[in-house]
Design a protein around this motif. Structure first.
Motif, PDB file in Angstrom:
ATOM      1  N   GLN A   1     -61.854  46.082  64.269  1.00  0.00           N
ATOM      2  CA  GLN A   1     -62.831  47.024  64.381  1.00  0.00           C
ATOM      3  C   GLN A   1     -62.992  47.598  65.710  1.00  0.00           C
ATOM      4  O   GLN A   1     -62.715  47.136  66.906  1.00  0.00           O
ATOM      5  CB  GLN A   1     -64.022  46.083  64.083  1.00  0.00           C
TER       6      GLN A   1
ATOM      7  N   ASP B   1     -73.504  33.133  71.805  1.00  0.00           N
ATOM      8  CA  ASP B   1     -73.383  32.784  70.502  1.00  0.00           C
ATOM      9  C   ASP B   1     -71.982  33.525  70.179  1.00  0.00           C
ATOM     10  O   ASP B   1     -71.643  34.843  70.398  1.00  0.00           O
ATOM     11  CB  ASP B   1     -74.461  33.708  69.489  1.00  0.00           C
TER      12      ASP B   1
ATOM     13  N   GLU C   1     -69.235  34.680  67.251  1.00  0.00           N
ATOM     14  CA  GLU C   1     -69.213  35.046  66.051  1.00  0.00           C
ATOM     15  C   GLU C   1     -67.974  35.974  65.815  1.00  0.00           C
ATOM     16  O   GLU C   1     -68.050  37.189  66.077  1.00  0.00           O
ATOM     17  CB  GLU C   1     -70.431  35.554  65.632  1.00  0.00           C
ATOM     18  N   ASP C   2     -67.150  35.537  64.942  1.00  0.00           N
ATOM     19  CA  ASP C   2     -65.896  36.383  64.432  1.00  0.00           C
ATOM     20  C   ASP C   2     -65.460  37.407  65.396  1.00  0.00           C
ATOM     21  O   ASP C   2     -65.355  38.512  65.189  1.00  0.00           O
ATOM     22  CB  ASP C   2     -66.718  37.245  63.348  1.00  0.00           C
TER      23      ASP C   2
ATOM     24  N   MET D   1     -66.598  38.046  68.247  1.00  0.00           N
ATOM     25  CA  MET D   1     -67.551  38.684  69.049  1.00  0.00           C
ATOM     26  C   MET D   1     -68.324  37.559  69.765  1.00  0.00           C
ATOM     27  O   MET D   1     -68.556  36.529  69.230  1.00  0.00           O
ATOM     28  CB  MET D   1     -68.530  39.509  68.368  1.00  0.00           C
TER      29      MET D   1
ATOM     30  N   TYR E   1     -71.920  36.945  71.787  1.00  0.00           N
ATOM     31  CA  TYR E   1     -73.235  37.406  71.984  1.00  0.00           C
ATOM     32  C   TYR E   1     -73.897  36.831  73.025  1.00  0.00           C
ATOM     33  O   TYR E   1     -74.011  35.400  73.044  1.00  0.00           O
ATOM     34  CB  TYR E   1     -74.063  37.599  70.611  1.00  0.00           C
TER      35      TYR E   1
ATOM     36  N   GLU F   1     -64.763  41.940  59.411  1.00  0.00           N
ATOM     37  CA  GLU F   1     -66.029  42.130  58.497  1.00  0.00           C
ATOM     38  C   GLU F   1     -65.748  41.396  57.155  1.00  0.00           C
ATOM     39  O   GLU F   1     -66.281  40.477  56.639  1.00  0.00           O
ATOM     40  CB  GLU F   1     -66.237  43.551  58.084  1.00  0.00           C
TER      41      GLU F   1
ATOM     42  N   ASP G   1     -66.098  37.901  57.384  1.00  0.00           N
ATOM     43  CA  ASP G   1     -67.604  37.464  57.170  1.00  0.00           C
ATOM     44  C   ASP G   1     -67.824  37.403  55.893  1.00  0.00           C
ATOM     45  O   ASP G   1     -68.736  36.530  55.339  1.00  0.00           O
ATOM     46  CB  ASP G   1     -68.192  38.613  57.799  1.00  0.00           C
ATOM     47  N   ALA G   2     -67.510  38.421  55.149  1.00  0.00           N
ATOM     48  CA  ALA G   2     -68.029  38.417  53.738  1.00  0.00           C
ATOM     49  C   ALA G   2     -67.350  37.343  52.879  1.00  0.00           C
ATOM     50  O   ALA G   2     -68.394  36.655  52.327  1.00  0.00           O
ATOM     51  CB  ALA G   2     -67.650  39.630  53.120  1.00  0.00           C
TER      52      ALA G   2
ATOM     53  N   LYS H   1     -77.227  41.138  52.118  1.00  0.00           N
ATOM     54  CA  LYS H   1     -77.865  40.326  51.162  1.00  0.00           C
ATOM     55  C   LYS H   1     -79.385  39.921  51.508  1.00  0.00           C
ATOM     56  O   LYS H   1     -79.682  40.459  52.627  1.00  0.00           O
ATOM     57  CB  LYS H   1     -76.991  39.041  51.619  1.00  0.00           C
TER      58      LYS H   1
ATOM     59  N   ASN I   1     -77.061  39.261  63.659  1.00  0.00           N
ATOM     60  CA  ASN I   1     -75.677  39.950  64.304  1.00  0.00           C
ATOM     61  C   ASN I   1     -74.534  40.438  63.277  1.00  0.00           C
ATOM     62  O   ASN I   1     -74.205  41.618  63.272  1.00  0.00           O
ATOM     63  CB  ASN I   1     -74.881  38.996  65.337  1.00  0.00           C
ATOM     64  N   ARG I   2     -74.440  39.540  62.325  1.00  0.00           N
ATOM     65  CA  ARG I   2     -73.532  39.821  61.263  1.00  0.00           C
ATOM     66  C   ARG I   2     -74.185  41.208  60.464  1.00  0.00           C
ATOM     67  O   ARG I   2     -73.252  41.968  60.009  1.00  0.00           O
ATOM     68  CB  ARG I   2     -73.405  38.730  60.249  1.00  0.00           C
TER      69      ARG I   2
ATOM     70  N   LYS J   1     -73.842  44.145  62.306  1.00  0.00           N
ATOM     71  CA  LYS J   1     -72.348  44.771  62.312  1.00  0.00           C
ATOM     72  C   LYS J   1     -71.803  45.307  61.063  1.00  0.00           C
ATOM     73  O   LYS J   1     -71.193  46.446  61.131  1.00  0.00           O
ATOM     74  CB  LYS J   1     -71.414  43.351  62.771  1.00  0.00           C
TER      75      LYS J   1
ATOM     76  N   GLN K   1     -70.679  49.141  60.793  1.00  0.00           N
ATOM     77  CA  GLN K   1     -69.461  49.477  59.862  1.00  0.00           C
ATOM     78  C   GLN K   1     -69.394  50.381  58.850  1.00  0.00           C
ATOM     79  O   GLN K   1     -68.947  51.498  58.486  1.00  0.00           O
ATOM     80  CB  GLN K   1     -68.687  48.286  59.664  1.00  0.00           C
TER      81      GLN K   1
END
Lengths: 501, 175
Positions: free
Chosen positions: A310, A335, A337-338, A340, A342, A441, A444-445, B126, B162-163, B166, B170
């Motif tokens: 991204q 934190d 996450e993926d 990133m 934070y 992303e 993530d999904a 979600k 955060n997710r 993001k 996007q």
């Protein structure tokens, strides 16, 4: 959707502002429509609550029965299936104080079986017929009886609640409802207790362990977790720990400031002191051994190994708000996450040319790019990291809210170890719901997608479902760490920081 | 006066306390309901039922320091009842599909950017993400408060938040 919105390159703050403004506009004023002359229910303690719940359930059950009858006339087998479903054990709820009791329930949360796992438990439930009773009523009865029989008294009590269900989501719901029921019952009986709660999945090793030490599955899981989380403990301690009551275990945890990993969330609510006394991470140059306790404390976790593709979005905001004392910047927690990171600050900061450098323990640098900065937090993107290692980052170009002098601040995070295969799976899987998004992303999904799957929590080599289990666990571990472990290695950021932020 | 005290007073029939409690919590309760139902009309209806229920059953609230969590439980139950009702109607042949089923969210908002962002949030996130995002961004609750009220670990709330943001960024960029 409208095409002319491609200008919507919003940053976090703008998104939040739009959401706020949208909901502000939408929120109706319905106060005048509430008829305050409506009689209030006068409720003698909690009985009413249970009654309401039960009534609703009963109504639902009648409806379901009616539906079953229709099925019966239409397709003969329908009702039979309905019947079978209700007899199937869907979840097992374990309650350990010293009496250890397991309640097996069906999907409607009706108790199918109540098992006493030790003699104390036998005392509690031998004269109760819990079969066919709603879970909340059964929990109430069991805990109430523990109080009257003196297993829970006015001091230092501890209860372990274990929920076992194939679905992580369902387990989570059950867990909070059972804990809620227990807390209510305790309150009614004016008893205070630390309630540890955990959700578990079936695992042969744990069953084995439970059998060997003659303890409940939940307690075995809890102790194993405790041992795994704490270097000072090893499997030999199981012998001693397994013979203790939950109260004794809780005391030991508090006295020795043991880590609780997944279970920490509950504990901090009632026993904040136990959680907050841990030493912060030392320095990055000091390689922390895998699984060492320092590492635990700073573990920043997320299950994926992601090279985020991204495009980074760099928003620089300079916030000028001269106020009060102190001119050092303190990191509250971090934190990962993926791809990133934070960073949350203990207090407000100002930015001026933000910069970030990421290094590993050996001093190798990694490409990192500031994503967003705000007065309480910032995020940066980092790539090329290996899983299972600790990293140090240095933020530059920021100042404490009351200072005009730019400073730097150092923090730490860990990238969780995830089997590469698992990660590749995520990348390749074409059926994920967000395949058109960037890889980061998409992953993530896919993690979210696996929610509810069932896999041994311990095994790291399994793919998707394991990753999810790990997310759950690590999320919890994060919380625990966020509570007690400051990342900047210099300050003891109290948990109060968080509340008062 | 804290919401806790207010709620306790509401339990004794104090209508002024109820008004105050309403003003303190309406954003949060509405955000919560909207995040579940995704439809402003239904949300408004359920919000009304929720506050009525809060009024009538406040006496059954046991002080636990989490009045909002209790109110959310009421709201959640009513939301689910709403779903059942809708499902029932659909089963009866009315085919009254709600936003959940069609995936389309219809928002009566004049500001297009506001509408676009909220619509995206309701459509692509979600349920738990929607709750967290709306409670934080729209209702102004702190992550910690959300964690307590939704009975989730703080870190889960943070990472979900955060997710979700993001994802939203996007999505908005690509739309």
């Amino acid at each position: 959707m409208e095409q002319d919105f491609d200008w919507l390159q919003l940053n976090t703050r703008q998104i939040e502002q739009h959401l706020k403004s949208a909901v502000d506009t939408l929120t109706p004023n319905i106060l005048d429509r509430i008829d305050l002359s409506d009689p209030q229910e006068l409720i003698p303690e909690e009985a009413n609550h249970a009654v309401i719940l039960r009534l609703q359930r009963r109504i639902r059950r009648i409806a379901m029965t009616a539906a079953a009858c229709v099925c019966l006339t239409l397709i003969g087998g329908g009702a039979f299936h309905y019947h079978l479903e209700n007899r199937k054990i869907e979840s097992v709820i374990g309650i350990d104080v010293n009496p250890s009791i397991e309640l097996s329930i069906n999907r409607k949360e009706v108790v199918l079986e109540a098992r006493a796992l030790n003699a104390d438990a036998e005392n509690i439930i031998h004269d109760m017929d819990l079969k066919g009773v709603d879970l909340n009523v059964a929990v109430n009865a069991v805990v109430g009886s523990m109080v009257t029989q003196g297993y829970l008294d006015d001091l230092e009590n501890a209860i372990l609640v274990t929920v076992s269900n194939d679905s992580v989501r369902k387990a989570r719901e059950l867990r909070s409802s059972v804990v809620g029921d227990i807390e209510r019952t305790l309150k009614e009986n004016q008893v205070e207790a630390v309630v540890y709660d955990q959700q578990v999945i079936e695992d042969e090793e744990m069953e084995e362990l439970a059998k060997r030490y003659g303890i409940s599955y939940g307690k075995a899981y809890f102790l194993k977790e405790l041992i795994d989380q704490n270097e000072a403990l090893n499997i030999e301690d199981m012998e001693e720990l397994s013979s203790m009551t939950m109260e004794e275990i809780a005391r030991k945890i508090t006295e020795s400031s043991y880590e609780l990993g997944e279970l920490a969330d509950r504990v901090k609510e009632t026993e904040s002191a136990a959680e907050t006394t841990r030493a912060p991470e030392t320095t990055a140059s000091e390689p922390s051994a895998e699984g060492s306790s320092t590492e635990e404390e700073t573990t920043e976790v997320s299950p994926t190994e992601a090279e985020t593709t991204q495009a980074p979005e760099t928003t620089k905001e300079t916030v000028t708000e001269p106020e009060t004392e102190e001119d050092t910047v303190e990191i509250d927690y971090v934190d990962y996450e993926d791809g990133m990171v934070y960073v949350y600050f203990a207090d407000r900061v100002k930015w001026n040319n933000p910069s970030v450098v990421v290094r590993d323990e050996e001093g190798n640098s990694y490409a990192a790019m500031m994503d967003e900065t705000s007065r309480n937090e910032c995020s940066f993107e980092v790539s090329g990291l290996e899983g299972g290692k600790s990293y140090v980052f240095v933020l530059g170009g920021l100042a404490a809210k009351n200072s005009d002098v730019s400073t730097t601040v150092k923090g730490y995070f860990d990238k969780p170890e995830v089997a590469d295969e698992a990660d590749d799976e995520f990348k390749k899987d074409p059926d994920e719901e967000e395949t058109d998004e960037s890889k980061g992303e998409g992953q993530d999904a896919s993690i979210e997608e696996t929610e509810g799957t069932n896999a041994p929590a311990e095994s790291l080599t399994e793919s998707e479902s394991t990753a999810e289990e790990k997310t759950e666990e690590q999320d919890e571990a994060d919380d625990e760490r966020a509570e007690g472990g400051p990342e900047d290695g210099k300050a003891e950021s109290e948990p109060e920081d968080l509340t008062e932020q | 006066m804290s919401d806790e005290e207010l709620l306790n007073r509401v339990g004794t029939g104090d209508s002024e306390a109820f008004r105050q409690l309403y003003h303190n919590t309406d954003r949060a309760v509405y955000s919560f309901i909207l995040s579940i139902l995704k439809n402003p009309q239904d949300a408004e209806e359920v919000m009304q039922e929720t506050y009525l229920k809060i009024w009538t059953s406040a006496a059954s609230y046991h002080s636990q320091g989490k009045p909002l969590a209790w109110m959310f439980t009421i709201a959640r139950n009513l939301c689910y009842m709403k779903f059942r009702e809708q499902k029932h109607q659909a089963d009866m042949g009315l085919d009254d599909l709600n936003g959940e089923e069609t995936g389309e969210v219809c928002l009566p908002l004049e500001n297009l950017a506001d509408a676009m962002v909220l619509k995206s949030a309701l459509e692509i996130l979600k349920e738990d993400e929607r709750q967290i995002v709306l409670l934080h961004a729209s209702a102004g609750l702190k992550h910690r408060e959300i964690a307590a009220d939704l009975q989730m670990p703080l870190a889960t709330v943070l990472s979900k938040y955060n997710r979700a943001i993001k994802k939203l960024k996007q999505y908005l960029r690509e739309e």
